[in-house]
Design an enzyme around this catalytic site. Structure first.
Site, PDB file in Angstrom:
ATOM      1  N   GLU A  17      54.969  63.405  76.676  1.00 17.98           N
ATOM      2  CA  GLU A  17      55.251  62.651  75.451  1.00 17.98           C
ATOM      3  C   GLU A  17      56.652  62.999  74.945  1.00 17.98           C
ATOM      4  OE1 GLU A  17      52.484  63.518  72.311  1.00 17.98           O
ATOM      5  OE2 GLU A  17      53.073  61.778  71.110  1.00 17.98           O
ATOM      6  N   SER A  72      52.719  64.523  67.454  1.00 16.96           N
ATOM      7  CA  SER A  72      52.248  64.189  68.794  1.00 16.96           C
ATOM      8  C   SER A  72      50.898  63.489  68.648  1.00 16.96           C
ATOM      9  CB  SER A  72      52.081  65.464  69.608  1.00 16.96           C
ATOM     10  OG  SER A  72      51.287  65.200  70.733  1.00 16.96           O
ATOM     11  N   GLU A  98      36.810  59.815  64.324  1.00 18.68           N
ATOM     12  CA  GLU A  98      37.430  59.249  65.537  1.00 18.68           C
ATOM     13  C   GLU A  98      37.259  60.146  66.758  1.00 18.68           C
ATOM     14  OE1 GLU A  98      38.942  60.309  62.817  1.00 18.68           O
ATOM     15  OE2 GLU A  98      40.805  61.369  63.236  1.00 18.68           O
ATOM     16  N   CYS A 145      48.134  70.648  67.550  1.00 19.10           N
ATOM     17  CA  CYS A 145      46.956  71.428  67.946  1.00 19.10           C
ATOM     18  C   CYS A 145      46.190  71.997  66.764  1.00 19.10           C
ATOM     19  CB  CYS A 145      47.361  72.620  68.803  1.00 19.10           C
ATOM     20  SG  CYS A 145      48.382  72.170  70.172  1.00 19.10           S
ATOM     21  N   CYS A 166      47.161  81.055  65.748  1.00 15.05           N
ATOM     22  CA  CYS A 166      45.692  81.059  65.797  1.00 15.05           C
ATOM     23  C   CYS A 166      45.095  82.466  65.744  1.00 15.05           C
ATOM     24  CB  CYS A 166      45.203  80.365  67.050  1.00 15.05           C
ATOM     25  SG  CYS A 166      45.879  78.711  67.229  1.00 15.05           S
ATOM     26  N   GLU A 226      37.681  69.287  62.132  1.00 18.51           N
ATOM     27  CA  GLU A 226      38.261  68.454  63.182  1.00 18.51           C
ATOM     28  C   GLU A 226      37.179  67.839  64.070  1.00 18.51           C
ATOM     29  OE1 GLU A 226      41.994  69.127  66.100  1.00 18.51           O
ATOM     30  OE2 GLU A 226      40.243  70.312  66.645  1.00 18.51           O
ATOM     31  N   LYS A 258      38.689  73.825  62.506  1.00 26.32           N
ATOM     32  CA  LYS A 258      38.189  73.177  63.718  1.00 26.32           C
ATOM     33  C   LYS A 258      36.831  72.522  63.477  1.00 26.32           C
ATOM     34  CE  LYS A 258      41.426  73.893  66.790  1.00 26.32           C
ATOM     35  NZ  LYS A 258      42.106  72.760  67.440  1.00 26.32           N
ATOM     36  N   GLU A 286      51.458  66.412  76.210  1.00 24.70           N
ATOM     37  CA  GLU A 286      52.456  66.547  75.149  1.00 24.70           C
ATOM     38  C   GLU A 286      53.859  66.707  75.736  1.00 24.70           C
ATOM     39  OE1 GLU A 286      51.012  68.329  71.381  1.00 24.70           O
ATOM     40  OE2 GLU A 286      52.598  69.782  71.734  1.00 24.70           O
TER      41      GLU A 286
END
Lengths: 588, 172
Positions: free
Chosen positions: A286, A323, A370, A303, A521, A365, A362, A283
């Site tokens: 990036e 990102s 994908e 994230c 988090c 996720e 999560k 990142e």
């Protein structure tokens, strides 16, 4: 107005209380506990549970302390025979419709309803259950289970979803005794714009909201001799898991957590912080690329899976700002089943990756279609067929579920010796630890970006301006004379402010960190109960203590990550990174 | 299914722009716009998109008020008052009688047992209930196509229904 003081008599004693204060808040401040199951400071003032009744001199009916403000000369009686009787009747009415299967309820040990009923001295419920409602449990979401049978309609979940997260996935539906909390069209959480953050779950006073759990599948994998079961633990978990075993909030339990997981039978105890450092390298580069090549700015961190789904639902126009980096959880899975499998010469199909997260989003996720990069990586070499398909991360546990497994195994967590993570995927720096707190990813990225761009060591490693519980934090960083404006937001209500600026083309920032949950988090929907502002701050303090204790505090100094680039990936944003560590987003 | 008249809906939304509590007025007008006097999912979703009011909120409001319908109504609406006064004067009997002569059966799967919403197979009549019309002195009352009929009896109801049937299906 705030400075004006009223003379108020509470339970026979005189107090000076600021105008605008509710009776409930005033009583809490002077140490008088008034029962309530719906009021939550700063979140919910639904006046729904009717437990906080008090007597006010000169006012005929009993009043709700949560929504009644103090007045000058007011005389309040918080406990009398009349108050006691009325509160008890209201509690009994709440309990009348509530299931009595507390033994098997997930919230057995931290149910506010059960505890409050006990504390109020309720020993019998005189009213029968009147069933009028559809009682189907909503299991449509991969993250959250909603059981309307256990709901007492306190509306805390509705408030947190709308006022704090600005998501509005749920509301009261129907009227009178038909009322329930539901989604648009009663479609279920999995079929509406719910972002799976689980903040509703943290505020629920009963077992009506719980996480989807696959604990039994993990037990099965752990006892399967063919499987290499590895666990990765998110930064925020070590700062909270101790609470599951009665340790004070803010206790760092990293070593004990590792020891406990090893005793549960995990073959390898690894760390999501390893892949957090990896995330920073990807990142960070990036960001540098986008600044150098005049790419789309601001760049926004990716994230937090709740935030990602939020952007996909509500801000599809700014997906190009996100990102492309996968989250640390997913980077870990992809690397474990490719690089590590190759290194150890094991079949990736025999690897089971379990992650322990402070998060319920999560779970969603890991299930995203994908997120199967390792499968595609091996497809040709191993001649994999569609039925061989595997995910990068197989199972996601919350901090609470991890606590549950440790208890189930009879492990004495508190008295365990401290142990270290396994190498190499358990090696991490202080920059990775702070991913767990709001502002942490920003700070970690700055530590790396600064040194990569300038080639000089940072004069001061701590970026205090991005720390803390303020909703939106902004700063300007000087990198070799280049002024970079940054912003940090936690909770999506705050994020909306920054996102609307981008949408209207007036965002002054180059880099933005967004975390779904209040506090980052450490305040996630998968964390131990209770999670409130006080507890959040203590966990944040623990996170920064861990960072300070680390020998290495910058991601680009992580030797295991550097080895990963040398042996396997090549360079940040390279060909392999592109396939394994980066992802795409969809408009929902 | 009729196509959503977005132009008309835009006008409705514009009419209440900036007014407090506009959602109720918008939904009321949107329901009137529909040929079948109901709020289709496409209408709800259109209103949400244009006003920025969350769908969960809209659904909450629509399910709270008996006035709103999420299902298409028949050509004629019959609403039986089930308030206390009407109940003591035999409104349950009137409701059962209407079900019988219109050949309507309770939908067991609907789950909302206290609310009645039944449409005849030929789509000519929709039978509903309401908590109270506030016309207690005239109990029992039944509303047919916007007109409240007081002190109804089985005979009176039969006459009213037969009258509508005689006039033909498509005329209101």
């Amino acid at each position: 107005m705030a400075d004006k003081l009223f003379q108020v008599k509470i339970d026979g004693k005189n107090y000076e209380i600021a105008a605008g204060t509710s009776i409930l808040k005033a009583c809490q401040d002077i140490g008088i506990a008034i029962p309530t199951l719906c009021y939550l400071e700063g979140v919910s003032e639904a006046a729904a549970c009717s437990l906080c009744l008090v007597e006010i001199k000169g006012v005929k009916p009993l009043m709700r302390a949560c929504v009644t403000k103090v007045r000058d000369g007011m005389e309040v009686n918080t406990f009398s025979a009349r108050v006691n009787k009325a509160r008890k009747v209201n509690m009994e009415l709440l309990l009348a419709g509530h299931p009595k299967d507390c033994f098997v309820c997930d919230r057995n040990q931290d149910c506010e309803l059960r505890r409050m009923a006990f504390e109020m001295g309720i020993r019998e419920v005189r009213f029968p259950k009147v069933t009028t409602l559809e009682t189907e449990v909503d299991i449509s979401s991969p993250s959250i289970i909603r059981d309307p049978n256990k709901c007492i309609l306190c509306r805390r979940c509705v408030s947190v979803c709308s006022a704090i997260q600005a998501v509005h996935a749920i509301d009261a539906v129907g009227r009178g005794k038909q009322t329930k909390i539901s989604t648009y069209g009663d479609k279920g959480l999995g079929h509406v714009a719910c972002i799976n953050c689980g903040q509703c779950l943290l505020v629920c006073p009963t077992g009506a909201l719980t996480e989807q759990t696959k604990v039994s599948d993990i037990w099965r994998a752990l006892t399967d001799p063919k499987k290499i079961v590895m666990v990765e633990t998110a930064p925020a978990v070590r700062a909270a898991i101790g609470e599951e075993f009665g340790l004070e909030p803010g206790t760092l339990a990293t070593g004990k957590m590792v020891a406990a997981l090893r005793r549960l039978g995990f073959n390898k105890v690894f760390d999501t912080q390893f892949s957090a450092d990896l995330t920073i390298l990807e990142e960070g580069h990036e960001l540098i690329e986008r600044i150098k090549n005049k790419g789309v700015l601001p760049l926004i961190t990716s994230c937090s899976p709740g935030w990602i789904k939020f952007a996909e639902h509500f801000y599809p126009g700014i997906l190009k700002n996100l990102s492309t980096c996968k989250s640390p959880q997913q980077m870990f899975g992809a690397i474990a089943k490719t690089y590590y499998a190759e290194k150890m010469k094991v079949d990736p199909r025999d690897i089971v990756v379990v992650s322990i997260m402070p998060c319920v989003a999560k779970k969603f996720e890991a299930d995203r279609p994908e997120m199967d990069s390792a499968f595609h990586y091996w497809k040709d070499t191993l001649k994999l067929k569609p039925e061989d398909h595997f995910k990068d991360v197989d199972f996601v546990l919350t901090t609470r579920e991890a606590g549950r497994m440790v208890r189930e195994a009879g492990i004495d967590f508190v008295h365990l010796p401290d142990e270290d993570f396994d190498a190499p995927l358990g090696v991490s720096t202080g920059a990775a630890v702070i991913f767990g707190a709001t502002g942490g990813v920003m700070e970690a990225a700055l530590r790396t970006a600064y040194e990569v761009l300038t080639g000089n060591p940072l004069p001061k490693i701590d970026f205090e301006s991005v720390r803390g519980l303020k909703g939106i934090k902004t700063a300007e960083v000087d990198i070799n004379g280049m002024k970079v404006k940054i912003a940090v937001a936690h909770s999506l209500g705050h994020a909306r402010v920054l996102l609307d600026e981008i949408k209207e083309g007036r965002s002054p920032y180059a880099f933005i960190e967004i975390m779904t949950c209040p506090g980052g988090c450490i305040g996630g929907g998968g964390q131990p109960l209770p999670t409130n502002t006080v507890v959040r701050q203590k966990r944040i303090d623990a996170i920064y203590r861990e960072d300070k204790n680390k020998q290495l505090r910058k991601s680009h100094e992580n030797p295991a990550v550097l080895a990963l680039y040398n042996e396997f990936l090549g360079k940040p944003l390279g060909e392999k990174s592109h396939h394994l560590l980066h992802t795409t987003y969809v408009k929902r | 299914m009729t196509k959503l008249d977005t132009k008309a809906l835009d006008k409705v939304i514009a009419r209440y722009e900036g007014k407090p509590g506009r959602l109720l007025s918008i939904l009321e007008d949107a329901q009137k716009l529909d040929e079948h006097q109901y709020l289709s999912t496409s209408a709800l979703e259109y209103v949400s998109e244009k006003t920025g009011i969350p769908l969960s909120r809209i659904y909450s409001v629509v399910t709270f008020y008996a006035f709103f319908s999420l299902k298409p109504r028949g050509d004629h609406s019959i609403t039986v008052c089930r308030g206390t006064a009407c109940h003591t004067r035999g409104s349950k009997k009137m409701l059962d009688y209407l079900k019988q002569i219109l050949d309507l059966k309770e939908d067991e799967s609907s789950g909302q047992q206290s609310k009645v919403f039944l449409t005849t197979k030929d789509n000519q009549f929709t039978l509903m209930t309401v908590a109270c019309f506030g016309q207690c002195a005239l109990a029992p009352v039944v509303e047919i196509d916007g007109t409240i009929y007081s002190n109804v009896t089985e005979r009176k109801l039969k006459g009213l229904i037969d009258n509508i049937r005689r006039k033909g299906k498509n005329k209101k």
